[in-house]
Motif scaffolding. Sequence first.
Motif: not given
Length: 491
Positions: A412-423
């Motif tokens: 499981r990846l616990h991605l940061t809000p910044k990474a999610i927004q960039k995606a």
Amino acid sequence: MWNMTQLEYGTLARRANQIKDELRQGVRRPYKEVIDVFQGDLHKAGMKPLTFVRQVLAACVYPPLINSSNLPLDARQRTQEELGRCVGGSVGEGNGVRRPYKEVIDVFQGDLHKAGMKPLTFVRQVLAACVYPPLINSSNLPLDVRQRTQEELRRCVGGSNILNVLVNREASPRTGVLIPVPCHNKTVLSIMQLGAVAVPYYLSEEQGWALQVEELQRALESAKGVCNPVALYIINPGNPAGYVQSQKSVQEVIRFAWEKRLFLLVDEVYQDCVYGENCEFVSYKRTLSEMGPPFSGTVELASFHSVSKSFSGECGLRAGYVELVNLDPAVMKYIHTLFSKDSCETVLGQIALDLMMDPPKPGDPSYLLYKQEIEQIRTVLVHNVKRVHEVVNSLPGFSCSPIEGGLFAFPRLHLTPKAIQKAKELGLQPDTFYCTRLLEEGGVFTGPGWEYGQKEGTYHIRFCIAVPQDVMEELLRRLSSFHMTFMKDFS
């Protein structure tokens, strides 16, 4: 219900192939080659084929090898047994029933070899050497055959559908099948292409991807007014989650299926690949039989196995089987009629399947080597499982449940809000964005978790663990380096 609208299969695969071509053309990257762990193909990943299987297959393709000292006695005897089931001693199919005549003149199909036309020697020799590459150095084959074999090998990349019986395309409401999440995406597509509804039930990641009957009940309730669930699909050991069901869990599922009158579809293709502590494979068919009435005589079951996903790893031969339990005789007759109209698996695939089910036994000349090769594969998998768990869980923003069986890790990846927004800005799923960057910058080809199903707000990646130990160590080194940079860039 299952949402497949965002699936865009092949995008990562196409890019991975482009990068491989660029590297061959001399394009400079931080890595010299792509580590491809997207699929569960043992041989493509670098694991060696089982010697006994390839020896028998090679001799079946090119029977003169039966008299060759390059093959052990039991391999040659087994070849004769397999060819004895074939018409004219060539790869085909036939039965020897006593009649007033000695043989049937079969002109029903356009099968040249079955009809008595001899196979081309050059073709059979090349096929034999492709199946068992040590023959490339054998004087039993002419030089041009050995050279052609090397050319062909450089080009290599490495049952029957019960759903057709279960799904009524014209039914209203539509037919439903309960499917685990995560689940192999091709299974979901097969169900939907038949016009059925895939009803998801979620495995508990917090409890090692355990299958809980309470969740099955919730999924069944969610289908009301949408579809009519007729079947429950189980994967044990799990793909991609890597869990192994206990006997208690199997019994609970069987009781649930009996109570709700659901047909059990049990994918058991990874039954040999179990290596978790205190874990063992539990057969649904055997458990059903041991539970006795009323379960043993009423629960309908289809159990699947394959030569592709066992330790044989023969993905290229595409052979498997299904065992059917407790089906009505009229249904069985219909199934035989339905399946007989389709082309069967290749003869080599069927032979490989037979070898998987009946391998060398203690005392046979090939037994010690066969056992050694199996144990070597198991040792590699146990090592890789341990290392994946250690390394992944040591990285910030990453976690991996214990891998008990199968050929995949699904951390499981616990991605940061910044990474999610960039995606989102790039129009990508967050875990697809991660996998794309990992491929481009780290040279590791993995699959994004959303393609296999996952709970809303969670992200995963899937990769094959059936690779040589040195490849796994390099994979984990690249993954660690990339992940630390990625998390820093998007902190």
